[in-house]
Scaffold this active site. Structure first.
Site, PDB file in Angstrom:
ATOM      1  N   CYS A 114       0.865  -1.178   0.000  1.00  0.00           N
ATOM      2  CA  CYS A 114       0.000   0.000   0.000  1.00  0.00           C
ATOM      3  C   CYS A 114       0.899   1.224   0.000  1.00  0.00           C
ATOM      4  O   CYS A 114       1.963   1.200   0.615  1.00  0.00           O
ATOM      5  CB  CYS A 114      -0.849  -0.015   1.276  1.00  0.00           C
ATOM      6  SG  CYS A 114      -2.074   1.316   1.349  1.00  0.00           S
ATOM      7  N   CYS A 118      -0.382   5.343   6.144  1.00  0.00           N
ATOM      8  CA  CYS A 118      -1.096   5.785   7.344  1.00  0.00           C
ATOM      9  C   CYS A 118      -0.265   5.387   8.564  1.00  0.00           C
ATOM     10  O   CYS A 118       0.273   4.288   8.628  1.00  0.00           O
ATOM     11  CB  CYS A 118      -2.484   5.156   7.421  1.00  0.00           C
ATOM     12  SG  CYS A 118      -3.507   5.583   6.001  1.00  0.00           S
ATOM     13  N   CYS A 121      -1.012   2.046  10.738  1.00  0.00           N
ATOM     14  CA  CYS A 121      -1.346   0.806  10.026  1.00  0.00           C
ATOM     15  C   CYS A 121      -0.083   0.078   9.596  1.00  0.00           C
ATOM     16  O   CYS A 121       0.832   0.678   9.030  1.00  0.00           O
ATOM     17  CB  CYS A 121      -2.188   1.138   8.801  1.00  0.00           C
ATOM     18  SG  CYS A 121      -2.616  -0.287   7.794  1.00  0.00           S
ATOM     19  N   SER A 220     -12.671   5.371   6.054  1.00  0.00           N
ATOM     20  CA  SER A 220     -11.767   5.325   7.205  1.00  0.00           C
ATOM     21  C   SER A 220     -11.448   6.757   7.609  1.00  0.00           C
ATOM     22  O   SER A 220     -10.525   7.360   7.078  1.00  0.00           O
ATOM     23  CB  SER A 220     -10.478   4.587   6.832  1.00  0.00           C
ATOM     24  OG  SER A 220     -10.781   3.250   6.536  1.00  0.00           O
TER      25      SER A 220
HETATM   26  N1  SAH Z   1      -7.151   1.524   2.537  1.00  0.00           N
HETATM   27  C1  SAH Z   1      -8.499   1.220   2.851  1.00  0.00           C
HETATM   28  C2  SAH Z   1      -8.701  -0.253   3.118  1.00  0.00           C
HETATM   29  C3  SAH Z   1      -8.006  -0.781   4.355  1.00  0.00           C
HETATM   30  S1  SAH Z   1      -9.236  -1.050   5.503  1.00  0.00           S
HETATM   31  C4  SAH Z   1      -8.963   2.083   3.998  1.00  0.00           C
HETATM   32  O1  SAH Z   1      -8.162   2.879   4.484  1.00  0.00           O
HETATM   33  O2  SAH Z   1     -10.129   2.048   4.357  1.00  0.00           O
HETATM   34  C5  SAH Z   1      -8.427  -1.318   6.961  1.00  0.00           C
HETATM   35  C6  SAH Z   1      -9.137  -0.613   8.092  1.00  0.00           C
HETATM   36  O3  SAH Z   1      -8.401  -0.860   9.294  1.00  0.00           O
HETATM   37  C7  SAH Z   1      -9.132   0.871   7.892  1.00  0.00           C
HETATM   38  O4  SAH Z   1     -10.257   1.478   8.437  1.00  0.00           O
HETATM   39  C8  SAH Z   1      -7.903   1.243   8.642  1.00  0.00           C
HETATM   40  O5  SAH Z   1      -7.885   2.588   8.951  1.00  0.00           O
HETATM   41  C9  SAH Z   1      -8.026   0.351   9.853  1.00  0.00           C
HETATM   42  N2  SAH Z   1      -6.755   0.181  10.578  1.00  0.00           N
HETATM   43  C10 SAH Z   1      -5.523   0.354  10.085  1.00  0.00           C
HETATM   44  N3  SAH Z   1      -4.616   0.147  11.043  1.00  0.00           N
HETATM   45  C11 SAH Z   1      -5.285  -0.179  12.164  1.00  0.00           C
HETATM   46  C12 SAH Z   1      -4.892  -0.535  13.471  1.00  0.00           C
HETATM   47  N4  SAH Z   1      -3.620  -0.597  13.800  1.00  0.00           N
HETATM   48  N5  SAH Z   1      -5.862  -0.825  14.361  1.00  0.00           N
HETATM   49  C13 SAH Z   1      -7.154  -0.793  14.001  1.00  0.00           C
HETATM   50  N6  SAH Z   1      -7.586  -0.479  12.787  1.00  0.00           N
HETATM   51  C14 SAH Z   1      -6.664  -0.168  11.866  1.00  0.00           C
END
Ligand code: SAH
Length: 351
Positions: A114, A118, A121, A220
């Site tokens: 990706c 973020c 993540c 998100s």
């Molecule tokens: N890129 C897309 C799809 C990934 S979805 C998006 O951003 O929506 C994955 C989901 O998990 C997203 O809502 C993301 O923000 C969330 N996420 C990422 N890291 C996380 C973490 N460490 N704990 C909980 N949720 C997380």
């Protein structure tokens, strides 16, 4: 990419028919082959057992079948199953089966790696390699469905595009895969059971509106205050919250569907009453359901989960405004299968 130029799954039923005609074969073969490809989800031409060896050889000469293969499977104490898949070019992606109550949910990837980076993540910490092709996205669903049936005796009830990658930066393949999942020629699943999650790519959200998609859209958000969202989601610098509001409003006008807002609870960062108020203001623009997500620890990330008390206080504030709010428990944490933890622990590392 050469190997995919003759990918048999890029052919429509009509194109397959034309192929068999050109080769002096019976036209009805095309329907047989199409069903093997899309209904029986075989992974090699040799599995098409009702075709003669000659026809199978003909297919092998002309086409490739870039099916994904299971690379590894891990089962969590809570029954969540994380699977990693090997692609035809050797890259690895991950998908998750999450059984809960009467739901069987598949969480699938849309890209290898990706490039959104973020800050909270794990997938954001590995390098972006490429988009998945639509049939590779479809294969994850087919294999996870087989696993659900084998392990728990139930087929998938829901599909969420919440694995690795940003679905709206792979728009064409994601849309085509959702069509196959919903089509009678494929899995025949209602689009209402499919959710595509995005970091919020405003022009592509508008495009979803133009395409009048029938699946659910999840955003998100994680902060409704630009200065904060900029800190955790670099993409927010490309389109601000105001741009997002406009795009999501347009999407809602076109599709009439309710938006799911995902909000990861980060202690002391986005979980105060000021943050809740900003979230409520953002959500006034269209009908929403808010999911407050427990933060899953990720290596080298400074954040901490808000914990039960702060999360409940946050929810209570929103409840009083009559908003629809759920707290989402994390699943599969012991095997790094939870949201934001999919990172191919060994493979694809940046360093
Ligand atoms: N890129 C897309 C799809 C990934 S979805 C998006 O951003 O929506 C994955 C989901 O998990 C997203 O809502 C993301 O923000 C969330 N996420 C990422 N890291 C996380 C973490 N460490 N704990 C909980 N949720 C997380």
């Amino acid at each position: 990419m050469e190997a995919t130029s003759k990918n048999i799954r890029n052919l429509t039923l009509n194109e397959l028919e034309a192929f068999f005609q050109e080769q002096g074969e019976q036209r009805y073969r095309s329907r047989q082959v199409y069903d093997w490809l899309w209904k029986k989800n075989i992974r090699s031409f040799d599995q098409m057992t009702d075709l003669s060896l000659k026809v199978r050889d003909l297919l092998k000469q002309h086409f490739s079948l870039n099916a994904i293969e299971i690379n590894s499977t891990q089962k969590s104490e809570d029954k969540t199953i994380k699977m990693s898949f090997r692609l035809f070019d050797g890259h690895i992606i991950e998908g998750v089966l999450i059984p809960s109550g009467n739901r069987m949910t598949a969480c699938i990837s849309s890209q290898v790696g990706c490039n959104l980076a973020c800050k909270f993540c794990a997938t954001g910490m590995i390098r972006y390699i490429r988009n998945l092709f639509f049939d590779e996205i479809f294969d994850q669903v087919a294999i996870i469905n087989e696993t659900a049936l084998k392990e728990y005796g139930f087929p998938l009830s829901n599909i969420v595009y919440m694995g690795m990658g940003e679905p709206l930066l792979n728009y064409h393949n994601v849309l085509k895969s959702t069509e196959k999942i919903s089509s009678e020629d494929g899995m025949g699943m209602s689009p209402q059971r499919v959710t595509v999650s995005t970091v919020g790519i405003a022009p592509m959200i508008r495009q979803l509106g133009n395409d009048k998609v029938r699946f659910n859209l999840a955003l998100s958000l994680h902060s409704a205050i630009d200065e904060k969202r900029n800190q955790i989601i670099p993409y927010n610098l490309r389109n601000s919250l105001a741009d997002l509001v406009d795009a999501v409003k347009y999407f809602h006008q076109q599709t009439h569907s309710r938006i799911t807002i995902e909000y990861v609870m980060l202690k002391g960062f986005n979980d105060t009453i000021t943050d809740a108020r900003a979230l409520a203001t953002f959500c006034k623009n269209f009908p929403v359901k808010v999911n407050l997500i427990q933060y899953n620890p990720v290596e080298n990330s400074p954040y901490e989960d808000s914990g039960k008390e702060r999360t409940e206080a946050f929810k209570e504030f929103l409840d009083k405004l009559n908003m629809v709010v759920n707290i989402r428990r994390s699943r599969g944490k012991d095997i790094d299968a939870a949201c934001g933890q999919l990172a191919n622990k060994i493979i694809n590392r940046k360093i």
